[in-house]
Design a protein around this motif. Sequence first.
Motif, PDB file in Angstrom:
ATOM      1  N   GLU A   1       1.927   1.723  -3.554  1.00  0.00           N
ATOM      2  CA  GLU A   1       0.869   2.328  -4.387  1.00  0.00           C
ATOM      3  C   GLU A   1       0.781   3.828  -4.115  1.00  0.00           C
ATOM      4  O   GLU A   1       0.630   4.630  -5.033  1.00  0.00           O
ATOM      5  CB  GLU A   1      -0.478   1.653  -4.108  1.00  0.00           C
ATOM      6  CG  GLU A   1      -0.576   0.291  -4.772  1.00  0.00           C
ATOM      7  CD  GLU A   1      -1.826  -0.484  -4.353  1.00  0.00           C
ATOM      8  OE1 GLU A   1      -2.787   0.137  -3.857  1.00  0.00           O
ATOM      9  OE2 GLU A   1      -1.815  -1.715  -4.518  1.00  0.00           O
ATOM     10  N   ARG A   2       0.893   4.199  -2.855  1.00  0.00           N
ATOM     11  CA  ARG A   2       0.817   5.622  -2.486  1.00  0.00           C
ATOM     12  C   ARG A   2       1.916   6.430  -3.179  1.00  0.00           C
ATOM     13  O   ARG A   2       1.701   7.571  -3.594  1.00  0.00           O
ATOM     14  CB  ARG A   2       0.949   5.731  -0.951  1.00  0.00           C
ATOM     15  CG  ARG A   2       1.141   7.128  -0.402  1.00  0.00           C
ATOM     16  CD  ARG A   2      -0.183   7.806  -0.133  1.00  0.00           C
ATOM     17  NE  ARG A   2      -0.010   9.184   0.292  1.00  0.00           N
ATOM     18  CZ  ARG A   2      -0.025   9.591   1.551  1.00  0.00           C
ATOM     19  NH1 ARG A   2      -0.213   8.712   2.533  1.00  0.00           N
ATOM     20  NH2 ARG A   2       0.116  10.867   1.840  1.00  0.00           N
TER      21      ARG A   2
ATOM     22  N   LEU B   1       0.820  -1.224   0.000  1.00  0.00           N
ATOM     23  CA  LEU B   1       0.000   0.000   0.000  1.00  0.00           C
ATOM     24  C   LEU B   1       0.851   1.270   0.000  1.00  0.00           C
ATOM     25  O   LEU B   1       0.492   2.259  -0.651  1.00  0.00           O
ATOM     26  CB  LEU B   1      -0.957  -0.018   1.202  1.00  0.00           C
ATOM     27  CG  LEU B   1      -2.086  -1.048   1.076  1.00  0.00           C
ATOM     28  CD1 LEU B   1      -2.860  -1.169   2.382  1.00  0.00           C
ATOM     29  CD2 LEU B   1      -3.028  -0.671  -0.061  1.00  0.00           C
ATOM     30  N   ILE B   2       1.982   1.262   0.683  1.00  0.00           N
ATOM     31  CA  ILE B   2       2.844   2.457   0.629  1.00  0.00           C
ATOM     32  C   ILE B   2       3.454   2.573  -0.780  1.00  0.00           C
ATOM     33  O   ILE B   2       3.638   3.685  -1.289  1.00  0.00           O
ATOM     34  CB  ILE B   2       3.931   2.459   1.729  1.00  0.00           C
ATOM     35  CG1 ILE B   2       4.740   3.768   1.706  1.00  0.00           C
ATOM     36  CG2 ILE B   2       4.887   1.303   1.631  1.00  0.00           C
ATOM     37  CD1 ILE B   2       3.998   4.987   2.124  1.00  0.00           C
TER      38      ILE B   2
ATOM     39  N   HIS C   1      -2.849   5.948   3.510  1.00  0.00           N
ATOM     40  CA  HIS C   1      -2.894   4.813   2.587  1.00  0.00           C
ATOM     41  C   HIS C   1      -3.195   3.498   3.318  1.00  0.00           C
ATOM     42  O   HIS C   1      -3.321   2.460   2.677  1.00  0.00           O
ATOM     43  CB  HIS C   1      -1.545   4.695   1.856  1.00  0.00           C
ATOM     44  CG  HIS C   1      -0.375   4.730   2.792  1.00  0.00           C
ATOM     45  ND1 HIS C   1       0.006   5.869   3.462  1.00  0.00           N
ATOM     46  CD2 HIS C   1       0.476   3.765   3.204  1.00  0.00           C
ATOM     47  CE1 HIS C   1       1.048   5.615   4.234  1.00  0.00           C
ATOM     48  NE2 HIS C   1       1.344   4.349   4.101  1.00  0.00           N
TER      49      HIS C   1
END
Length: 200
Positions: free
Chosen positions: A38-39, A35-36, A185
């Motif tokens: 993607e952020r 997720l980081i 995120h």
Amino acid sequence: MPHYLYLVRHGEQQDAEHGLPDGPLSPRGKRQAQLIAERLSGIPFTSMYHSPLNRAAETAAIMAERMPALEPQPSSLLFDCIPSGPTPDMPKAFESFFGPVTEAEIEAGRAQMDDAVHEFLTPAMGDRHDLLVTHNFVIGWFVRHVFDAPDWRWLGLNQANCGLTIIRVRSAKPPVLVVHNDLGHLPVELRTGLPELQPV
Ligand SMILES: O=C(O)[C@H](O)COP(=O)(O)O
């Protein structure tokens, strides 16, 4: 000419609650790393460095899978460490933290953080976006540096697993803390690694 430092604490370590000094990521830690990534996927990174410890190296590897232009490189400047020792102006509440810590550990941590600040917070000539995957105390020391706060102030300053802290480095002015421990995120169930419960 923007020069930004993106500081990410590694994802949650498997069985960290059992006191293991290092290890692979837990399933939650792997998801945090995705997720980081993607952020941060739209940032034109100049470099990516990570602590050589497993939990940080695995976080960086998972991030790099989703950000193929990145080549993660280990840096000993980003190892987990004790950035400074007790000082007379330090609140007494922190004294017990230093009970098991040796003078040699403090000396090594201090030297490492001096070198890390010099390496990563020296203003650059052109645009730079540097991504560092590292540890709680190391990020705390960088944030303390931004505010030119007393040495002990990294104590009690905590970042969640895969929380995002951004510093803008400037040549003629002090650095700026753009965000600290941003968790936007991460869904609530993935916000781990903080000693304090979030009230909201
Ligand atoms: O905060 C700590 O206890 C140490 O710095 C270890 O941090 P880490 O869990 O980010 O490695």
